[in-house]
Design a protein around this motif. Structure first.
Motif, mmCIF file in Angstrom:
data_model
loop_
_atom_site.group_PDB
_atom_site.id
_atom_site.type_symbol
_atom_site.label_atom_id
_atom_site.label_comp_id
_atom_site.label_asym_id
_atom_site.label_seq_id
_atom_site.Cartn_x
_atom_site.Cartn_y
_atom_site.Cartn_z
ATOM 1 N N SER A 1 79.598 20.051 3.863
ATOM 2 C CA SER A 1 78.317 20.631 3.522
ATOM 3 C C SER A 1 77.204 19.617 3.719
ATOM 4 O O SER A 1 77.276 18.484 3.238
ATOM 5 N N VAL A 2 76.172 20.022 4.430
ATOM 6 C CA VAL A 2 75.010 19.152 4.581
ATOM 7 C C VAL A 2 74.303 18.965 3.240
ATOM 8 O O VAL A 2 73.840 17.883 2.893
ATOM 9 N N LEU A 3 74.237 20.026 2.459
ATOM 10 C CA LEU A 3 73.524 19.971 1.193
ATOM 11 C C LEU A 3 74.126 18.965 0.231
ATOM 12 O O LEU A 3 73.420 18.329 -0.538
ATOM 13 N N SER A 4 75.441 18.808 0.243
ATOM 14 C CA SER A 4 76.088 17.927 -0.717
ATOM 15 C C SER A 4 76.653 16.666 -0.071
ATOM 16 O O SER A 4 77.373 15.916 -0.710
ATOM 17 N N ASP A 5 76.341 16.439 1.176
ATOM 18 C CA ASP A 5 76.937 15.330 1.909
ATOM 19 C C ASP A 5 76.399 13.998 1.393
ATOM 20 O O ASP A 5 75.224 13.679 1.565
ATOM 21 N N ALA A 6 77.270 13.221 0.787
ATOM 22 C CA ALA A 6 76.852 11.941 0.224
ATOM 23 C C ALA A 6 76.643 10.881 1.285
ATOM 24 O O ALA A 6 76.096 9.813 0.992
ATOM 25 N N ASP A 7 77.072 11.128 2.521
ATOM 26 C CA ASP A 7 76.943 10.116 3.567
ATOM 27 C C ASP A 7 75.487 9.717 3.793
ATOM 28 O O ASP A 7 75.197 8.551 4.071
ATOM 29 N N TRP A 8 74.565 10.669 3.705
ATOM 30 C CA TRP A 8 73.174 10.370 4.037
ATOM 31 C C TRP A 8 72.270 10.213 2.820
ATOM 32 O O TRP A 8 71.107 9.837 2.956
ATOM 33 N N SER A 9 72.758 10.475 1.629
ATOM 34 C CA SER A 9 71.912 10.423 0.439
ATOM 35 C C SER A 9 71.343 9.021 0.231
ATOM 36 O O SER A 9 72.075 8.036 0.130
ATOM 37 N N GLY A 10 70.020 8.924 0.212
ATOM 38 C CA GLY A 10 69.348 7.651 0.021
ATOM 39 C C GLY A 10 69.366 6.743 1.224
ATOM 40 O O GLY A 10 69.008 5.559 1.107
ATOM 41 N N LYS A 11 69.716 7.277 2.408
ATOM 42 C CA LYS A 11 69.917 6.429 3.581
ATOM 43 C C LYS A 11 69.111 6.926 4.774
ATOM 44 O O LYS A 11 68.482 7.969 4.755
ATOM 45 N N ALA A 12 69.172 6.135 5.848
ATOM 46 C CA ALA A 12 68.593 6.491 7.142
ATOM 47 C C ALA A 12 69.696 6.373 8.181
ATOM 48 O O ALA A 12 70.804 5.906 7.892
ATOM 49 N N PHE A 13 69.382 6.795 9.418
ATOM 50 C CA PHE A 13 70.401 6.810 10.469
ATOM 51 C C PHE A 13 70.027 5.831 11.570
ATOM 52 O O PHE A 13 68.948 5.919 12.161
ATOM 53 N N THR A 14 70.925 4.916 11.869
ATOM 54 C CA THR A 14 70.716 3.935 12.940
ATOM 55 C C THR A 14 71.907 3.901 13.885
ATOM 56 O O THR A 14 72.196 2.882 14.506
ATOM 57 N N GLY A 15 72.607 5.012 13.977
ATOM 58 C CA GLY A 15 73.900 5.081 14.635
ATOM 59 C C GLY A 15 74.990 5.229 13.597
ATOM 60 O O GLY A 15 76.112 5.662 13.881
ATOM 61 N N GLU A 16 74.644 4.886 12.390
ATOM 62 C CA GLU A 16 75.449 5.120 11.192
ATOM 63 C C GLU A 16 74.482 5.269 10.023
ATOM 64 O O GLU A 16 73.318 4.860 10.110
ATOM 65 N N TRP A 17 74.945 5.842 8.948
ATOM 66 C CA TRP A 17 74.095 6.030 7.779
ATOM 67 C C TRP A 17 74.091 4.749 6.963
ATOM 68 O O TRP A 17 75.144 4.240 6.577
#
Length: 487
Positions: free
Chosen positions: A4-20
């Motif tokens: 789920s995008v809504l609950s995905d902890a991978d990106w919470s509080g982060k940015a994307f540079t090829g990885e979160w």
């Protein structure tokens, strides 16, 4: 996309540079404009973060442009398939974060799908010409990528307007550093990064860093960024253009609008009212192509005004995530204040308020102002709110003069039963987009979109214009034998 995008902890509080990953700035809290409640958090980029990403993107671009074109096209096709499977979830984010109604969110998704397919198709299009040359010499002009393209996108259609620049920039072989608006960083950045990462875009080719003015200026001035694609307000666009010019880099600026909708005396009034309502009240009027001035022939203006006011009173306003409404919230309290100031100032100067005009928190109802004259703020200023501003005219020449009486030049619409008459007027309107027998809010990824004057610097997005914007010509000659020169 299984998680789920809504609950995905991978990106919470982060940015994307090829990885979160986390950034050095204090995270941005994403707020739902309809309720004021937090929806999540993303990373906040500093100037240092931008510098690091621009350098990494420049390195990653070299391998990206060297990949076989078929492999690059697969990335965009797979991203389109992922988006189709996540349609409802993505739409929910767009509704809650932007305050737009669900059909508006679905329009964004359909548009991004179109841009993904167009990006894949660009990989098989010719990108050069064989030029006339002397015997024994082959002369070629070919399109080559800039290198790194910086994309700065706005809050109103964030998923679409980030994708509209980032996808063709990637398709033409550039790497991209994307800075979405800090008010809509998920719809404008996280969603696109999730899609392209899930589709196999090589690491480092896309960087997505939410941030404020500090991050934006760092992106515009960075020496590793060759081009800036900016969509937003005219005031900020002037600053972006100034910084880009000082640093001798290309800037594509798509800015605000004060667009004219012209209703001629032979128009179908039912269709004109329908189109006018759509052009001014869609997404609470928070669209650069919204009809900011309804110019109506004096023989129709009373009837048009009455019908528009009656329609305004029937349109429900509320939380589009929980209610079947026509208008959702304005993006921020500050924007509500701006809309209300323009309405009240115009009324104090003699405009007649016939519907709406009373904000309720971040909700502003469909509003109708009649008797608006060129000296009033409702005629001059871009409102970015749900306000129909009506002015009367007596002749085609006066309609043209009123339409052109603006520093802006983005979009215009003309309603008439006489197509020839409409075309003759269209040719005299100073706007990048003109629609005969249609309203001002039109968008299609295959057409060149952009304005003139305070609406933009003549740049265009979409269709063949993408090659013009996101690549540059390189002239190459090849001779079978080197010439002998007389010196």
């Amino acid at each position: 996309m299984t998680k789920s995008v809504l609950s995905d902890a991978d990106w919470s509080g982060k940015a994307f540079t090829g990885e979160w990953r986390s950034l050095s700035g204090e995270p941005i809290v994403v707020t739902e404009p309809a309720t004021g409640q937090p929806l999540g958090r993303v990373g906040r980029a500093t100037a240092s973060d931008m510098r690091t990403s621009a350098a990494q993107a420049r390195q990653a671009q070299k391998s990206w442009v060297g990949m076989p074109y078929g492999e690059r096209a697969k990335v965009f096709r797979k991203a389109a398939a992922l988006l189709e499977s996540s349609r409802d979830e993505f739409a929910s984010w767009i509704v809650r974060e932007t305050g737009g109604i669900p059909p508006k969110a679905m329009f964004e998704i359909d548009s991004v799908l179109h841009h993904l397919h167009e990006a894949a198709a660009m990989l098989t299009q010719p990108k050069g010409l064989v030029l006339p040359s002397a015997e024994g010499c082959t002369s070629i002009a070919r399109r080559v990528p800039h290198g790194v393209v910086g994309v700065i996108s706005p809050f109103n259609f964030p998923f679409l307007l980030s994708s509209r620049s980032a996808l063709p920039a990637l398709a033409t072989g550039n790497a991209v550093v994307l800075k979405p608006d800090p008010r809509t960083p998920v719809s404008g950045g996280v969603l696109l990064a999730l899609l392209l990462d899930g589709a196999g875009l090589p690491k480092g080719v896309l960087h997505m860093l939410p941030g404020d003015a500090e991050a934006g200026e760092a992106l515009v001035t960075d020496p590793d960024v060759a081009m800036i694609s900016f969509t937003g307000s005219t005031a900020v666009g002037r600053r972006v253009g100034e910084l880009a010019g000082k640093n001798l880099k290309k800037a594509a600026l798509e800015l605000g609008g004060k667009n004219a909708l012209i209703i001629l005396d032979d128009a179908d009034l039912d269709l004109a009212v329908c189109g006018g309502a759509w052009a001014s009240w869609l997404h609470q009027g928070q669209i650069c192509m919204s009809a900011g001035r309804h110019l109506v022939h004096k023989s129709l203006v009373a009837d048009y005004t009455q019908r528009m006011a009656e329609k305004a009173r029937t349109l429900p306003v509320g939380n589009p995530h929980t209610q079947p409404v026509a208008l959702g919230p304005i993006i921020t309290p500050q924007q509500v204040q701006r809309v209300d100031r323009i309405v009240k100032a115009s009324v104090s100067m003699g405009a007649r308020l016939l519907a709406g005009g009373s904000p309720d928190g971040q909700f502003y109802p469909a509003t109708v102002l009649a008797g608006v004259t060129p000296d009033m703020p409702a005629f001059r200023e871009e409102i970015f709110g749900p306000v129909v501003s009506i002015s009367a005219f007596d002749s085609d020449a006066e309609a043209i003069a009123l339409a052109n009486d603006s520093e802006y030049g983005l979009s215009a619409g003309i309603y008439t039963r006489d197509v020839g008459r409409g075309m003759a007027i269209a040719e005299q309107i100073n706007a990048g987009l003109v629609h005969v027998n249609d309203q001002t809010v039109n968008d299609d990824g295959t057409m060149p979109m952009g304005g003139r004057g305070a609406s933009g610097n003549g740049s265009r997005h979409g269709g063949p214009a993408n090659w013009d914007e996101f690549t540059q010509w390189q002239w190459t000659t090849v001779r079978s034998t080197a010439p002998a020169y007389p010196l």
